[in-house]
Design a protein around this motif. Structure first.
Motif, mmCIF file in Angstrom:
data_model
loop_
_atom_site.group_PDB
_atom_site.id
_atom_site.type_symbol
_atom_site.label_atom_id
_atom_site.label_comp_id
_atom_site.label_asym_id
_atom_site.label_seq_id
_atom_site.Cartn_x
_atom_site.Cartn_y
_atom_site.Cartn_z
ATOM 1 N N VAL A 1 -4.315 0.958 -4.432
ATOM 2 C CA VAL A 1 -3.540 1.933 -4.552
ATOM 3 C C VAL A 1 -3.148 2.339 -6.062
ATOM 4 O O VAL A 1 -3.060 1.847 -7.288
ATOM 5 C CB VAL A 1 -2.361 0.996 -3.582
ATOM 6 C CG1 VAL A 1 -1.065 2.350 -3.482
ATOM 7 C CG2 VAL A 1 -2.861 0.448 -2.734
ATOM 8 N N GLY A 2 -2.742 3.683 -5.963
ATOM 9 C CA GLY A 2 -2.630 5.001 -6.746
ATOM 10 C C GLY A 2 -1.238 4.478 -6.702
ATOM 11 O O GLY A 2 -0.257 3.876 -6.669
ATOM 12 N N CYS A 3 -0.740 4.518 -8.558
ATOM 13 C CA CYS A 3 0.366 4.103 -9.741
ATOM 14 C C CYS A 3 0.539 5.240 -10.948
ATOM 15 O O CYS A 3 -0.741 5.016 -11.757
ATOM 16 C CB CYS A 3 0.260 2.950 -10.126
ATOM 17 S SG CYS A 3 1.986 2.062 -10.233
ATOM 18 N N SER B 1 -3.313 -3.421 -7.918
ATOM 19 C CA SER B 1 -3.855 -1.818 -7.784
ATOM 20 C C SER B 1 -4.978 -1.508 -7.789
ATOM 21 O O SER B 1 -4.993 -0.858 -7.013
ATOM 22 C CB SER B 1 -2.633 -0.792 -9.412
ATOM 23 O OG SER B 1 -3.186 0.593 -8.713
ATOM 24 N N GLU B 2 -5.677 -2.259 -9.025
ATOM 25 C CA GLU B 2 -7.084 -2.266 -8.441
ATOM 26 C C GLU B 2 -7.282 -2.844 -7.225
ATOM 27 O O GLU B 2 -8.399 -2.868 -6.605
ATOM 28 C CB GLU B 2 -7.925 -2.470 -9.271
ATOM 29 C CG GLU B 2 -7.249 -1.828 -10.713
ATOM 30 C CD GLU B 2 -8.373 -2.165 -12.689
ATOM 31 O OE1 GLU B 2 -8.741 -3.230 -12.499
ATOM 32 O OE2 GLU B 2 -8.191 -1.856 -13.495
ATOM 33 N N LYS B 3 -6.891 -3.827 -7.044
ATOM 34 C CA LYS B 3 -7.279 -5.279 -6.250
ATOM 35 C C LYS B 3 -7.023 -4.400 -4.925
ATOM 36 O O LYS B 3 -7.796 -4.546 -3.504
ATOM 37 C CB LYS B 3 -5.838 -6.202 -5.955
ATOM 38 C CG LYS B 3 -6.117 -7.320 -4.525
ATOM 39 C CD LYS B 3 -5.050 -8.126 -4.700
ATOM 40 C CE LYS B 3 -5.664 -9.142 -3.303
ATOM 41 N NZ LYS B 3 -4.839 -10.259 -3.662
ATOM 42 N N TYR B 4 -5.534 -3.930 -4.696
ATOM 43 C CA TYR B 4 -5.330 -2.800 -3.127
ATOM 44 C C TYR B 4 -5.830 -1.585 -3.447
ATOM 45 O O TYR B 4 -5.693 -0.767 -2.672
ATOM 46 C CB TYR B 4 -3.847 -3.322 -2.903
ATOM 47 C CG TYR B 4 -3.638 -4.289 -2.764
ATOM 48 C CD1 TYR B 4 -3.504 -5.001 -1.619
ATOM 49 C CD2 TYR B 4 -2.526 -4.848 -3.908
ATOM 50 C CE1 TYR B 4 -2.595 -6.346 -1.049
ATOM 51 C CE2 TYR B 4 -2.604 -6.499 -3.557
ATOM 52 C CZ TYR B 4 -2.706 -6.778 -2.057
ATOM 53 O OH TYR B 4 -2.052 -8.317 -1.952
ATOM 54 N N LEU C 1 -5.438 8.903 -6.152
ATOM 55 C CA LEU C 1 -5.295 7.849 -7.239
ATOM 56 C C LEU C 1 -5.844 6.628 -7.086
ATOM 57 O O LEU C 1 -5.055 5.832 -5.619
ATOM 58 C CB LEU C 1 -4.402 7.519 -8.505
ATOM 59 C CG LEU C 1 -4.022 8.803 -8.963
ATOM 60 C CD1 LEU C 1 -2.936 7.756 -9.934
ATOM 61 C CD2 LEU C 1 -4.919 8.871 -9.678
ATOM 62 N N LYS C 2 -6.727 5.344 -6.997
ATOM 63 C CA LYS C 2 -6.656 4.085 -6.762
ATOM 64 C C LYS C 2 -6.915 3.309 -7.825
ATOM 65 O O LYS C 2 -7.015 2.102 -7.575
ATOM 66 C CB LYS C 2 -7.481 3.644 -6.011
ATOM 67 C CG LYS C 2 -8.079 5.123 -4.546
ATOM 68 C CD LYS C 2 -9.519 4.998 -3.953
ATOM 69 C CE LYS C 2 -10.568 5.830 -3.093
ATOM 70 N NZ LYS C 2 -8.645 5.959 -2.145
ATOM 71 N N GLU D 1 1.247 -1.211 0.151
ATOM 72 C CA GLU D 1 0.009 -0.006 -0.085
ATOM 73 C C GLU D 1 0.816 1.502 -0.020
ATOM 74 O O GLU D 1 0.744 2.284 0.388
ATOM 75 C CB GLU D 1 -0.873 0.088 1.437
ATOM 76 C CG GLU D 1 -1.899 -1.302 0.527
ATOM 77 C CD GLU D 1 -2.515 -0.992 2.020
ATOM 78 O OE1 GLU D 1 -3.048 -0.315 3.059
ATOM 79 O OE2 GLU D 1 -3.947 -2.088 2.028
ATOM 80 N N VAL D 2 2.031 1.064 -0.610
ATOM 81 C CA VAL D 2 2.705 2.504 -1.019
ATOM 82 C C VAL D 2 2.187 2.516 -2.361
ATOM 83 O O VAL D 2 2.150 1.752 -3.145
ATOM 84 C CB VAL D 2 4.533 2.184 -1.155
ATOM 85 C CG1 VAL D 2 5.141 3.276 -1.387
ATOM 86 C CG2 VAL D 2 4.924 2.147 0.334
ATOM 87 N N ARG D 3 2.613 3.562 -2.544
ATOM 88 C CA ARG D 3 1.852 4.723 -3.882
ATOM 89 C C ARG D 3 3.339 4.407 -4.959
ATOM 90 O O ARG D 3 4.237 5.330 -4.940
ATOM 91 C CB ARG D 3 1.345 5.715 -4.082
ATOM 92 C CG ARG D 3 0.053 5.696 -3.107
ATOM 93 C CD ARG D 3 -0.536 7.210 -2.880
ATOM 94 N NE ARG D 3 -1.397 7.568 -2.035
ATOM 95 C CZ ARG D 3 -1.424 7.002 -0.881
ATOM 96 N NH1 ARG D 3 -0.191 6.471 -0.334
ATOM 97 N NH2 ARG D 3 -2.554 6.763 0.549
#
Length: 264
Positions: free
Chosen positions: A119-121, A114-117, A253-254, A92-94
């Protein structure tokens, strides 16, 4: 205040990024990741002032556990970036990725994570705003000029070819360009590779020479005319505005965003 860690602080791009983050009032550089022992803190390495008492880690998992960054800016190598990105997303670090070399399959895996957690990337083939505009303009032009070739030129220490910028440019052009083979149907290469690489029939030529930084031309040919788009980065400062934009934007972002043209 955005807590930032940087991978690859000793490279030319990395050094510039370190200074940029240190001088940004909205960001805090809390750690760096290096592949070899350069000292316990960044100031022990030549080129960084004594005030840069930023801890240096050799292992990304330890860095994340010890410092808990909001964003990890990856400026390492194509051989490391995929594993780094996966670990960041799972922790959970971007990630903000300035290292090219992802395969399509690896990029898809990162999108799923990214979608699962949630977490933006951001994966940025190029952080220079002018280069991003060049790619957008190339996609616009391709609807009217379907015959196109890409020439990208970089310093001779670049590890991947073609560049991520050229690859992304070809992808964007291919979305609007009818698939077809260019040139004479009986064309032959008397020396293998003379016509460059091919992405959906779009030739890509890579030049590697000392003295270059990052340069690209997109040439469109039509009846009685040639339309050329060109971007030149003369130093790494050209990438810093895109880096700060990405670090700021990724916080909201997520999902994974591939290419800064999607956020400017």
């Amino acid at each position: 205040m955005i807590r930032v860690a940087i991978g690859g602080p000793r490279g030319k791009m990395g050094q510039q990024a370190v200074h940029t983050i240190m001088n940004n009032e909205n960001m805090e550089l809390i750690a760096v990741l290096d592949h070899k022992e350069i000292g316990k803190v960044l100031s022990e390495f030549p080129g960084f002032p004594a005030s840069y008492d930023i801890p240096v880690f050799l292992d990304l998992e330890s860095l994340i556990f010890s410092t808990k960054p909001d964003v990890f800016l990856d400026l390492t190598t194509p051989h490391q970036v995929f594993e780094h990105t996966k670990l960041c997303l799972q922790s959970e670090v971007r990630p903000v990725i300035g290292t090219t070399g992802f395969t399509d399959e690896q990029l898809q895996q990162c999108k799923v994570l990214s979608e699962k957690y949630q977490v933006g990337c951001i994966v940025a083939p190029n952080f220079a705003i002018g280069a991003v505009l060049m790619m957008k303009f190339a996609a616009m032009a391709a609807a009217y000029f379907p015959d196109v070739e890409i020439i990208e030129m970089h310093h001779d220490q670049k590890l991947d070819a073609p560049s991520g910028t050229a690859y992304k440019t070809a992808q964007m052009i291919a979305e609007v360009r009818p698939l077809h083979k260019q040139g004479h149907p009986l064309e032959e290469e008397t020396i293998a590779g003379a016509r460059g690489a091919s992405y959906d029939g779009i030739p890509i030529h890579s030049v590697r020479l000392p003295g270059l930084v990052a340069h690209q031309q997109v040439l469109f040919g039509g009846d009685g005319q040639l339309f050329t788009l060109r971007h030149d980065s003369f130093n790494r400062q050209s990438f810093m505005s895109g880096i700060t934009l990405s670090i700021t934007h990724v916080m909201d972002l997520k999902e994974l965003v591939y290419g800064l043209e999607n956020i400017i």
